[in-house]
Design an enzyme around this catalytic site. Structure first.
Site, PDB file in Angstrom:
ATOM      1  N   GLU A 299       0.832  -1.200   0.000  1.00 41.16           N
ATOM      2  CA  GLU A 299       0.000   0.000   0.000  1.00 41.16           C
ATOM      3  C   GLU A 299       0.872   1.258   0.000  1.00 41.16           C
ATOM      4  O   GLU A 299       0.649   2.202  -0.773  1.00 41.16           O
ATOM      5  CB  GLU A 299      -0.899  -0.007   1.242  1.00 41.16           C
ATOM      6  CG  GLU A 299      -1.701   1.255   1.463  1.00 41.16           C
ATOM      7  CD  GLU A 299      -2.783   1.434   0.422  1.00 41.16           C
ATOM      8  OE1 GLU A 299      -3.673   0.576   0.363  1.00 41.16           O
ATOM      9  OE2 GLU A 299      -2.737   2.419  -0.344  1.00 41.16           O
ATOM     10  N   ASP A 303       1.087   4.156  -2.894  1.00 41.17           N
ATOM     11  CA  ASP A 303       0.727   5.544  -2.592  1.00 41.17           C
ATOM     12  C   ASP A 303       1.849   6.508  -2.945  1.00 41.17           C
ATOM     13  O   ASP A 303       1.614   7.527  -3.594  1.00 41.17           O
ATOM     14  CB  ASP A 303       0.370   5.689  -1.103  1.00 41.17           C
ATOM     15  CG  ASP A 303      -0.870   4.905  -0.720  1.00 41.17           C
ATOM     16  OD1 ASP A 303      -1.510   4.318  -1.621  1.00 41.17           O
ATOM     17  OD2 ASP A 303      -1.200   4.863   0.478  1.00 41.17           O
ATOM     18  N   SER A 539      -7.649   2.678  -2.977  1.00 38.90           N
ATOM     19  CA  SER A 539      -6.306   2.963  -2.484  1.00 38.90           C
ATOM     20  C   SER A 539      -5.436   3.649  -3.508  1.00 38.90           C
ATOM     21  O   SER A 539      -4.534   4.388  -3.162  1.00 38.90           O
ATOM     22  CB  SER A 539      -5.596   1.639  -2.211  1.00 38.90           C
ATOM     23  OG  SER A 539      -5.569   1.366  -0.872  1.00 38.90           O
TER      24      SER A 539
END
Ligand SMILES: *[C@@H]1O[C@H](CO)[C@@H](O)[C@H](O)[C@H]1NC(C)=O
Ligand SMILES: *[C@@H]1O[C@H](CO)[C@@H](O)[C@H](O)[C@H]1NC(C)=O
Ligand SMILES: *[C@@H]1O[C@H](CO)[C@@H](O)[C@H](O)[C@H]1NC(C)=O
Ligand SMILES: *[C@@H]1O[C@H](CO)[C@@H](O)[C@H](O)[C@H]1NC(C)=O
Ligand SMILES: *[C@@H]1O[C@H](CO)[C@@H](O)[C@H](O)[C@H]1NC(C)=O
Ligand SMILES: *[C@@H]1O[C@H](CO)[C@@H](O)[C@H](O)[C@H]1NC(C)=O
Length: 625
Positions: A299, A303, A539
């Site tokens: 994640e 990002d 996400s």
């Protein structure tokens, strides 16, 4: 009767007099919840087990802060862009002296001195670390170790707590007590490694001059790169500067940190001019930054690669916040801090210059639900519940950031209107209020009216709501997250298109609708553990949108204007017509087909996907703003 009059006339004195009477010191229930489904009371924690109790004091002037926030964020208001200073915001969220005194007296009755407590700069939060045995006395409750049936995870929690009755008006919330909530990253759909993607063929079309209609490379229909997002969202050729006044932040929770070597490989492939640039790192509450390649978070890698890849060379920051259950309930160290959003918010609110746009790809159902989390190699399920009292305070902190000129962006979730479980037969969209009835599961903090939430799309020409997982969307069920004025017209129009009586009792049509906007959400090509993988989830949508907001702030600075801050009032008014309306797809869940993406705003893709060039023209126009 007389007493009431006194209270009304002398609000700061009368309750103190009341406090003296022993009747008013009697304990009364402050909050009581039903444990979420799937959690069972397991055992008693060790009496020495330490908890970090956070006590939220009421913010009596929050309404005034909210009014300032809306004025400085409304492009039609003369105060647009005139954000408040840190000190001004702190003054507006400060508790009454009387609350400080009453809570202080209560703490000193249990032997606490000023040096034992930690206070937020505005003094609206007080924290103490105590053995659970003392917390039980202070809150007249009994903590248990609760275990989750499916995953075996543990939490030390109680389903109710009590406070002396004279304290009730001086305390909003005490946690950890009744909150079974926990962040989940919304990266539901990592493409398995055995489907490792082909090397990227750089067949991208020559960028046409910025601002004109750009052609989108057909490969973007199945693999999203930085270049695809620039093409799709009309940002090709825009050159940002490394203005030190500007900044973009990414938050990481659980044990996620971003690997710098992977970031460099990604840059070499997709953003060559960014090679050798990196981000500042902040650790909060022991947040990790173990640069070991194999320990990095997928994640966090997603990002930073997309948010910072899009916004390069704008100064970039990654925050890693620790404090993650599961933990060993027999340990006496306070590892169970469990409220990581608030921990990050507390930290960033103490900063003189917080990042001007921040993306967070974590969240959880407002009430209760089954969330499936897929790590690269394992999957577990857990149930959560965030009491409204706590959610409201987290949201109030988001408002403070907005008032200071920060755009706070959240993913809308990957479960459509439901819990994200791909098998409808085992979906659990069941209320946590003792009635056990079926209900849609809105995502928090995406449902906070002061946050901008981002849903997911896929494909090009046309871009449609994502379908490998489903864009989180719907309407908040929290009583205090009612439909804000900025989306009044947009949500009403959508609701009027719904067949009569459809989904009655499954959602609250008066609640804050989300998401606000959307962006591509699937098949992002990132680097992870030295390999390219494809990954999806809202996400991905949130950092992509945040990257474009950082570019808008860059354009604002170039036009000698300040940062955008809280975006929604702008997006729903002057900005609305700039979005690429997404009208295909839907967001099923809870055994229903969910809502449809429709013309105009909808609770699947919000206003649509951004057109950077058009938004830039609006936010830098001399006359429009
Ligand atoms: C994009 O991919 C989808 C699904 O594979 C396909 O139906 C659609 O025709 C493709 N669109 C374009 C423009 O290639
Ligand atoms: C910003 O960019 C200028 C010009 O490209 C460069 O000289 C300078 O070193 C950069 N500053 C930072 C902090 O990266
Ligand atoms: C990045 O840094 C390395 C090592 O200092 C250097 O060899 C390389 O030329 C740099 N690359 C770019 C694109 O600046
Ligand atoms: C980082 O991870 C590696 C591999 O798991 C481990 O050997 C090392 O001790 C870790 N370092 C820290 C500081 O946690
Ligand atoms: C609701 O579910 C809980 C836990 O599964 C159960 O204990 C309770 O009896 C149920 N209540 C009703 C009204 O069905
Ligand atoms: C979504 O669109 C389909 C097809 O037009 C329609 O049958 C259905 O009723 C719509 N659903 C909702 C929730 O509006």
């Amino acid at each position: 009767m007389q007493l009431f009059k006194l209270v009304a006339l002398l609000p700061f004195i009368a309750p103190l007099a009341l406090a003296a009477s022993s009747k008013d010191c009697a304990y009364k229930t402050k909050e009581e919840v039903h444990a979420p489904h799937g959690w069972i009371k397991h055992s008693k924690p060790s009496p020495d087990h330490k908890v970090s109790l956070r006590i939220g004091l009421p913010q009596p002037n929050f309404g005034i802060l909210e009014q300032h926030l809306y004025e400085v964020s409304d492009p039609d208001h003369e105060r647009y862009g005139q954000h408040l200073s840190k000190e001004e915001v702190e003054e507006l969220v400060a508790p009454h002296q009387e609350s400080l005194d009453s809570v202080g007296e209560w703490l000193s009755a249990f032997g606490f001195k000023e040096e034992d407590v930690t206070r937020s700069p505005a003094k609206d939060w007080v924290s103490i670390t105590v053995p659970v045995s003392l917390a039980e006395k202070m809150l007249d409750t009994t903590y248990h170790v609760w275990k989750h049936v499916g995953s075996g995870e543990s939490l030390v929690r109680t389903t109710n707590y009590r406070l002396p009755s004279n304290l009730h008006e001086h305390v909003d919330v005490v946690q950890p007590t009744t909150s079974f909530g926990r962040f989940q990253p919304f990266k539901s759909t990592v493409v398995p490694f055995d489907e490792e993607p082909e090397p990227l063929v750089n067949s991208l079309v020559e960028a046409e001059s910025f601002g004109s209609d750009v052609t989108v490379d057909p490969s973007c229909n199945s693999t999203i790169t930085i270049s695809c997002l620039q093409q799709l969202y009309n940002a090709v050729g825009y050159v940002a500067s490394n203005n030190t006044k500007n900044s973009i932040g990414i938050t990481g929770y659980l044990e996620q940190f971003a690997n710098i070597q992977d970031l460099q490989t990604f840059y070499a492939e997709q953003r060559p001019d960014a090679v050798n640039s990196t981000f500042k790192f902040f650790s909060i509450d022991g947040g990790l930054n173990n640069q070991t390649l194999s320990e990095a978070g997928v994640e966090a890698n997603l990002d930073v690669q997309f948010a910072f890849g899009l916004s390069h060379p704008i100064p970039a920051i990654f925050y890693s916040t620790g404090g993650r259950p599961p933990f060993n309930p027999d340990q006496t160290t306070p590892t169970n801090t469990n409220e990581p959003y608030q921990a990050w918010l507390d930290f960033v609110l103490t900063q003189k210059n917080p990042p001007l746009v921040v993306s967070t790809s974590y969240g959880e159902p407002e009430q209760t639900g089954k969330v499936t989390k897929f790590w690269a190699d394992k999957s577990t399920e857990a149930l959560f519940s965030v009491p409204e009292s706590y959610a409201r305070r987290v949201c109030a902190s988001i408002a403070q950031l907005g008032a200071r000129g920060v755009s706070v962006i959240f993913s809308s979730g990957d479960g459509g209107v439901g819990d994200g479980n791909p098998n409808p037969a085992t979906q659990q969209c069941i209320t946590n209020d003792g009635r056990n009835v079926t209900r849609f599961l809105p995502t928090f903090p995406a449902s906070c009216p002061f946050a901008t939430s981002v849903g997911g799309t896929e494909h090009i020409d046309p871009e449609v709501a994502v379908s490998r997982f489903f864009s989180g969307g719907g309407f908040s069920d929290y009583q205090q997250f009612l439909r804000p004025a900025y989306q009044q017209a947009a949500t009403r129009k959508f609701l009027s298109t719904l067949p009569d009586g459809l989904y009655k009792d499954l959602y609250n049509p008066a609640g804050r609708g989300f998401p606000d906007v959307s962006a591509q959400g699937d098949r992002y090509r990132i680097w992870y553990q030295n390999r390219p993988i494809l990954i999806g989830g809202t996400s991905a949508s949130s950092p992509a949108f945040a990257g474009l907001v950082a570019l808008l702030n860059d354009a604002r600075f170039k036009a000698k204007k300040g940062p955008l801050g809280f975006l929604n009032p702008l997006l729903y008014s002057k900005g609305a017509s700039t979005f690429n309306d997404v009208t295909g797809g839907r967001n099923p869940g809870c055994g229903t087909l969910g809502f449809n993406a429709t013309e105009g705003w909808d609770p699947v893709t919000g206003l649509g996907t951004p057109n950077f060039g058009k938004l830039k023209d609006i936010v830098t126009s001399r006359f429009a703003l």
